[in-house]
Design a protein around this motif. Structure first.
Motif, short mmCIF file in Angstrom:
data_model
loop_
_atom_site.label_atom_id
_atom_site.label_comp_id
_atom_site.label_asym_id
_atom_site.label_seq_id
_atom_site.Cartn_x
_atom_site.Cartn_y
_atom_site.Cartn_z
N LEU A 4 1.79 6.22 0.45
CA LEU A 4 2.87 5.00 -0.07
C LEU A 4 4.05 5.68 -0.76
CD1 LEU A 4 3.50 2.01 -1.01
CD2 LEU A 4 2.30 2.43 -3.31
N SER A 5 4.04 6.53 -1.14
CA SER A 5 5.30 7.45 -1.69
C SER A 5 6.20 7.80 -0.66
CB SER A 5 4.93 8.64 -2.74
OG SER A 5 6.12 9.21 -3.22
N ALA A 13 6.86 8.67 9.70
CA ALA A 13 5.56 9.06 9.92
C ALA A 13 4.47 8.29 9.17
CB ALA A 13 5.30 10.71 9.71
N ALA A 14 4.95 8.10 7.97
CA ALA A 14 4.21 7.18 6.97
C ALA A 14 4.05 5.76 7.61
CB ALA A 14 4.70 7.10 5.56
N TRP A 52 8.56 -2.83 5.96
CA TRP A 52 9.35 -1.63 6.25
C TRP A 52 10.66 -1.88 5.35
CZ3 TRP A 52 9.63 3.36 6.83
CH2 TRP A 52 10.68 4.04 7.12
N GLU A 53 11.51 -3.08 5.53
CA GLU A 53 12.60 -3.53 4.89
C GLU A 53 12.25 -3.49 3.58
OE1 GLU A 53 13.56 -7.11 6.94
OE2 GLU A 53 14.49 -5.98 8.68
N GLN A 54 11.03 -4.02 2.92
CA GLN A 54 10.75 -4.19 1.59
C GLN A 54 10.16 -3.07 0.80
OE1 GLN A 54 8.68 -7.84 1.47
NE2 GLN A 54 10.60 -9.06 1.60
N ARG A 55 10.03 -1.89 1.50
CA ARG A 55 9.29 -0.72 1.12
C ARG A 55 9.59 -0.19 -0.36
NH1 ARG A 55 12.99 0.94 4.69
NH2 ARG A 55 14.22 2.83 4.16
N GLU A 60 3.71 1.06 -7.18
CA GLU A 60 2.87 2.10 -7.17
C GLU A 60 1.37 1.83 -7.76
OE1 GLU A 60 3.52 5.15 -5.93
OE2 GLU A 60 5.43 5.12 -5.15
N ASP A 61 1.28 0.74 -8.36
CA ASP A 61 0.16 0.36 -9.09
C ASP A 61 -0.90 -0.34 -7.87
OD1 ASP A 61 1.27 1.37 -11.34
OD2 ASP A 61 2.18 -0.61 -11.88
N HIS A 62 -0.59 -0.83 -6.82
CA HIS A 62 -1.25 -1.24 -5.98
C HIS A 62 -1.39 -0.72 -4.71
CE1 HIS A 62 0.02 -4.61 -8.68
NE2 HIS A 62 -1.23 -5.06 -8.60
N ASN A 63 -2.41 -0.59 -3.89
CA ASN A 63 -2.81 0.15 -2.95
C ASN A 63 -1.90 -0.60 -1.60
OD1 ASN A 63 -4.44 -1.84 -1.38
ND2 ASN A 63 -6.19 -1.30 -2.44
N ILE A 64 -1.48 0.14 -0.72
CA ILE A 64 -0.84 -0.25 0.59
C ILE A 64 -1.58 -1.41 1.36
CG2 ILE A 64 0.17 0.28 2.82
CD1 ILE A 64 0.21 3.37 1.76
N GLU A 65 -2.77 -1.51 1.47
CA GLU A 65 -3.42 -2.58 2.26
C GLU A 65 -3.35 -3.83 1.44
OE1 GLU A 65 -7.47 -3.64 4.55
OE2 GLU A 65 -7.66 -2.19 2.65
#
Length: 168
Positions: A4-5, A13-14, A52-55, A60-65
């Motif tokens: 996420l970071s 790559a992320a 991607w545009e809103q990354r 950071e408190d919630h998972n990526i999925e």
């Protein structure tokens, strides 16, 4: 560093890793909504682009999925509602979009309403559409946009006031 970071920092790559890991989940969601393979594939591309545009706004408190699926759900619903709205205009059909704005079902008023909605400030218009047209609660809109419920209430009141002013 965690995924996420790295993603929030703009590392391609992320993005690639997230795409490979969650592509099927987003596709399944899109296919469930659209029942159309081609349209679902198009939505997947659009969802990842929007993600991607809103990354930088991701938490950071919630998972990526969970954040990706939420983005996908809101994007797909918004697109489907938007397409229905445009079809209704093009087909000269109308719909009653709210109890606050009571319009008669005719082409001129629908056109005027659509024109008035387009004149709203971008943020105000987005909140109004999410709440009134997509049927999201004020809390859901606030959570999705990372703003307070009070801001959502104020923006909806502002939108309704502006729409009434333009339509009267």
């Amino acid at each position: 560093m965690n995924l996420l970071s790295d993603f929030k920092k703009g590392k391609k790559a992320a993005l690639k890793q997230i795409y490979l890991q969650y592509h099927q989940n987003v596709y399944a969601l899109a296919l469930n909504f659209t029942k159309d393979v081609q349209r679902a594939e198009d939505f997947v591309h659009d969802v990842f682009l929007r993600f991607w545009e809103q990354r930088r706004k991701l938490s950071e408190d919630h998972n990526i999925e969970s954040q990706l699926i939420r983005t996908a759900k809101f994007y797909i619903i918004n697109q489907l509602k938007s397409n229905k709205w445009e079809v209704a205009c093009n087909a000269q059909k109308s719909e009653n979009i709210s109890q606050e704005i009571d319009i008669e079902n005719n082409e001129n008023q629908l056109h005027s309403l659509n024109k008035a909605i387009k004149k709203l400030p971008q943020h105000c218009r987005e909140i109004f559409i999410m709440h009134k047209l997509e049927g999201l609660t004020q809390k859901e809109v606030a959570d999705y946009l990372n703003i307070s419920v009070k801001t959502v209430e104020n923006q909806i009141a502002k939108a309704i006031s502006e729409l009434k002013r333009h339509l009267i």
